[in-house]
Motif scaffolding. Structure first.
Motif, PDB file in Angstrom:
ATOM      1  N   TRP A  46      39.370  43.882  52.503  1.00  0.00           N
ATOM      2  CA  TRP A  46      39.445  42.509  52.008  1.00  0.00           C
ATOM      3  C   TRP A  46      40.794  42.363  51.325  1.00  0.00           C
ATOM      4  CZ3 TRP A  46      36.435  38.812  53.538  1.00  0.00           C
ATOM      5  CH2 TRP A  46      36.186  37.673  52.776  1.00  0.00           C
ATOM      6  N   VAL A  47      41.029  41.296  50.626  1.00  0.00           N
ATOM      7  CA  VAL A  47      42.282  41.158  49.889  1.00  0.00           C
ATOM      8  C   VAL A  47      42.125  41.828  48.519  1.00  0.00           C
ATOM      9  CG1 VAL A  47      42.857  38.999  51.067  1.00  0.00           C
ATOM     10  CG2 VAL A  47      41.688  38.902  48.861  1.00  0.00           C
ATOM     11  N   PRO A  48      43.218  42.265  47.916  1.00  0.00           N
ATOM     12  CA  PRO A  48      43.109  42.833  46.566  1.00  0.00           C
ATOM     13  C   PRO A  48      42.466  41.820  45.617  1.00  0.00           C
ATOM     14  CG  PRO A  48      45.293  43.218  47.472  1.00  0.00           C
ATOM     15  CD  PRO A  48      44.596  42.274  48.408  1.00  0.00           C
ATOM     16  N   SER A  49      41.600  42.324  44.749  1.00  0.00           N
ATOM     17  CA  SER A  49      40.922  41.434  43.810  1.00  0.00           C
ATOM     18  C   SER A  49      40.554  42.179  42.539  1.00  0.00           C
ATOM     19  CB  SER A  49      39.659  40.837  44.443  1.00  0.00           C
ATOM     20  OG  SER A  49      38.705  41.848  44.682  1.00  0.00           O
ATOM     21  N   GLU A  50      40.406  41.412  41.467  1.00  0.00           N
ATOM     22  CA  GLU A  50      39.976  41.952  40.185  1.00  0.00           C
ATOM     23  C   GLU A  50      38.699  41.231  39.779  1.00  0.00           C
ATOM     24  OE1 GLU A  50      43.999  43.033  37.828  1.00  0.00           O
ATOM     25  OE2 GLU A  50      43.644  40.892  38.101  1.00  0.00           O
ATOM     26  N   THR A  51      37.715  41.996  39.306  1.00  0.00           N
ATOM     27  CA  THR A  51      36.461  41.409  38.845  1.00  0.00           C
ATOM     28  C   THR A  51      36.333  41.627  37.354  1.00  0.00           C
ATOM     29  OG1 THR A  51      35.433  41.807  40.998  1.00  0.00           O
ATOM     30  CG2 THR A  51      33.950  41.389  39.142  1.00  0.00           C
ATOM     31  N   TYR A  52      36.111  40.527  36.649  1.00  0.00           N
ATOM     32  CA  TYR A  52      35.940  40.545  35.200  1.00  0.00           C
ATOM     33  C   TYR A  52      34.526  40.112  34.857  1.00  0.00           C
ATOM     34  CZ  TYR A  52      41.025  40.634  35.174  1.00  0.00           C
ATOM     35  OH  TYR A  52      42.336  40.974  35.379  1.00  0.00           O
ATOM     36  N   PHE A  53      34.021  40.629  33.738  1.00  0.00           N
ATOM     37  CA  PHE A  53      32.682  40.305  33.267  1.00  0.00           C
ATOM     38  C   PHE A  53      32.796  39.686  31.886  1.00  0.00           C
ATOM     39  CE2 PHE A  53      32.270  43.408  36.512  1.00  0.00           C
ATOM     40  CZ  PHE A  53      31.070  43.124  37.146  1.00  0.00           C
ATOM     41  N   LEU A  54      31.971  38.660  31.645  1.00  0.00           N
ATOM     42  CA  LEU A  54      31.977  38.009  30.337  1.00  0.00           C
ATOM     43  C   LEU A  54      30.879  38.628  29.482  1.00  0.00           C
ATOM     44  CD1 LEU A  54      33.369  35.766  28.668  1.00  0.00           C
ATOM     45  CD2 LEU A  54      31.408  34.324  29.254  1.00  0.00           C
ATOM     46  N   GLY A  88      26.476  42.032  23.395  1.00  0.00           N
ATOM     47  CA  GLY A  88      26.738  43.078  24.385  1.00  0.00           C
ATOM     48  C   GLY A  88      26.218  42.764  25.777  1.00  0.00           C
ATOM     49  N   GLU A  89      25.460  41.682  25.916  1.00  0.00           N
ATOM     50  CA  GLU A  89      24.952  41.306  27.232  1.00  0.00           C
ATOM     51  C   GLU A  89      26.076  40.718  28.083  1.00  0.00           C
ATOM     52  OE1 GLU A  89      21.597  38.685  26.922  1.00  0.00           O
ATOM     53  OE2 GLU A  89      20.370  40.204  25.913  1.00  0.00           O
ATOM     54  N   ILE A  90      25.949  40.916  29.390  1.00  0.00           N
ATOM     55  CA  ILE A  90      26.895  40.314  30.331  1.00  0.00           C
ATOM     56  C   ILE A  90      26.310  38.983  30.782  1.00  0.00           C
ATOM     57  CG2 ILE A  90      28.021  40.535  32.574  1.00  0.00           C
ATOM     58  CD1 ILE A  90      27.911  43.595  32.167  1.00  0.00           C
ATOM     59  N   ALA A  91      27.073  37.918  30.573  1.00  0.00           N
ATOM     60  CA  ALA A  91      26.606  36.568  30.914  1.00  0.00           C
ATOM     61  C   ALA A  91      27.025  36.153  32.317  1.00  0.00           C
ATOM     62  CB  ALA A  91      27.124  35.559  29.899  1.00  0.00           C
ATOM     63  N   GLY A  92      28.114  36.716  32.823  1.00  0.00           N
ATOM     64  CA  GLY A  92      28.602  36.318  34.141  1.00  0.00           C
ATOM     65  C   GLY A  92      29.762  37.184  34.567  1.00  0.00           C
ATOM     66  N   ALA A  93      30.216  36.911  35.779  1.00  0.00           N
ATOM     67  CA  ALA A  93      31.341  37.654  36.344  1.00  0.00           C
ATOM     68  C   ALA A  93      32.214  36.685  37.119  1.00  0.00           C
ATOM     69  CB  ALA A  93      30.844  38.775  37.250  1.00  0.00           C
ATOM     70  N   ILE A  94      33.492  37.047  37.214  1.00  0.00           N
ATOM     71  CA  ILE A  94      34.449  36.223  37.940  1.00  0.00           C
ATOM     72  C   ILE A  94      35.404  37.135  38.697  1.00  0.00           C
ATOM     73  CG2 ILE A  94      35.996  35.997  35.943  1.00  0.00           C
ATOM     74  CD1 ILE A  94      36.346  32.987  36.899  1.00  0.00           C
ATOM     75  N   ASN A  95      35.658  36.775  39.950  1.00  0.00           N
ATOM     76  CA  ASN A  95      36.499  37.578  40.826  1.00  0.00           C
ATOM     77  C   ASN A  95      37.781  36.813  41.121  1.00  0.00           C
ATOM     78  OD1 ASN A  95      36.988  38.259  44.078  1.00  0.00           O
ATOM     79  ND2 ASN A  95      36.661  40.021  42.757  1.00  0.00           N
ATOM     80  N   CYS A  96      38.915  37.471  40.878  1.00  0.00           N
ATOM     81  CA  CYS A  96      40.231  36.850  41.066  1.00  0.00           C
ATOM     82  C   CYS A  96      40.938  37.493  42.246  1.00  0.00           C
ATOM     83  CB  CYS A  96      41.083  37.046  39.819  1.00  0.00           C
ATOM     84  SG  CYS A  96      40.359  36.323  38.344  1.00  0.00           S
ATOM     85  N   ARG A  97      41.354  36.632  43.166  1.00  0.00           N
ATOM     86  CA  ARG A  97      42.096  37.070  44.346  1.00  0.00           C
ATOM     87  C   ARG A  97      43.469  36.392  44.283  1.00  0.00           C
ATOM     88  NH1 ARG A  97      36.510  36.136  45.646  1.00  0.00           N
ATOM     89  NH2 ARG A  97      36.915  33.919  45.878  1.00  0.00           N
ATOM     90  N   TYR A  98      44.510  37.179  44.409  1.00  0.00           N
ATOM     91  CA  TYR A  98      45.854  36.637  44.229  1.00  0.00           C
ATOM     92  C   TYR A  98      46.557  36.368  45.553  1.00  0.00           C
ATOM     93  CZ  TYR A  98      44.732  37.976  39.507  1.00  0.00           C
ATOM     94  OH  TYR A  98      44.095  38.090  38.291  1.00  0.00           O
ATOM     95  N   THR A  99      45.835  36.563  46.635  1.00  0.00           N
ATOM     96  CA  THR A  99      46.314  36.210  47.965  1.00  0.00           C
ATOM     97  C   THR A  99      45.106  35.731  48.766  1.00  0.00           C
ATOM     98  OG1 THR A  99      47.618  36.961  49.851  1.00  0.00           O
ATOM     99  CG2 THR A  99      46.079  38.532  48.937  1.00  0.00           C
ATOM    100  N   LEU A 100      45.370  34.936  49.769  1.00  0.00           N
ATOM    101  CA  LEU A 100      44.285  34.391  50.583  1.00  0.00           C
ATOM    102  C   LEU A 100      44.437  34.828  52.031  1.00  0.00           C
ATOM    103  CD1 LEU A 100      44.199  30.684  49.297  1.00  0.00           C
ATOM    104  CD2 LEU A 100      42.708  32.579  48.611  1.00  0.00           C
ATOM    105  N   ASN A 101      43.308  35.149  52.647  1.00  0.00           N
ATOM    106  CA  ASN A 101      43.299  35.348  54.088  1.00  0.00           C
ATOM    107  C   ASN A 101      42.679  34.088  54.710  1.00  0.00           C
ATOM    108  OD1 ASN A 101      40.498  35.583  53.801  1.00  0.00           O
ATOM    109  ND2 ASN A 101      40.522  37.816  53.931  1.00  0.00           N
ATOM    110  N   GLU A 102      42.547  34.076  56.014  1.00  0.00           N
ATOM    111  CA  GLU A 102      42.030  32.880  56.698  1.00  0.00           C
ATOM    112  C   GLU A 102      40.631  32.508  56.208  1.00  0.00           C
ATOM    113  OE1 GLU A 102      42.443  29.551  58.708  1.00  0.00           O
ATOM    114  OE2 GLU A 102      44.026  31.060  58.582  1.00  0.00           O
TER     115      GLU A 102
END
Length: 164
Positions: free
Chosen positions: A55-63, A68-82
């Motif tokens: 896939w494309v390089p990506s970083e996943t962060y958790f809130l 101490g509970e995790i409320a959500g996650a967000i994935n950042c992609r700095y390039t796009l494929n089709e």
């Protein structure tokens, strides 16, 4: 609240986060360990950052909340494929069912937009299933402008640009 990458000390919090999704599909999919041992999942996330996942390089962060509970996650992609130009875009996020309707997605999205600014992006693309009203509201509240709608995989998707 703190938005950050997972660490070894987060195993119990992460396990509870996975359980919170119950029968729902975990979003973003990058936050799903798919039954892997926690240490293997951490290695997979590191591999994702390098783009060694097919896939494309990506970083996943958790809130993380104050408790101490995790409320959500967000994935950042700095390039796009089709595919990501059609469905997915630069950013994908999800909020645990236990934390929905509390502004969590908006908080996460606003926090990661700063990283795109730092990387000199002018704008980022997000897509949302038109039936996912919460996601559409989040994107619009963060400045998203609908630029196009399309039908993919029998669903209607909106494409939104956010100027960063």
């Amino acid at each position: 609240m703190e938005l950050r990458k997972l660490e070894k000390i987060d195993e119990a919090s992460y396990s509870e986060y996975i359980k919170s999704w119950k029968a729902e599909k975990i979003v973003p999919t990058s936050s799903n360990n798919k039954g892997k041992a926690f240490n293997d999942f951490l290695k997979k996330l590191t591999s994702d950052e390098l783009g060694n996942n097919g896939w494309v390089p990506s970083e996943t962060y958790f809130l993380f909340m104050e408790n101490g509970e995790i409320a959500g996650a967000i994935n950042c992609r700095y390039t796009l494929n089709e595919h990501l130009r059609e469905i997915g875009g630069h950013i994908g996020y999800g909020v645990s069912p236990d934390y929905r309707n509390k502004g969590i997605a908006t908080t996460m999205l606003n926090l990661v937009l700063d990283s795109y600014r730092e990387k000199n992006f002018d704008r980022v693309l997000l897509t949302a299933d038109d039936e996912n009203e919460g996601s559409v509201r989040t994107i619009l509240s963060c400045g998203g402008k609908l630029c196009e709608s399309s039908i993919k995989e029998n669903k209607s998707y909106g494409k939104y640009w956010i100027v960063v």
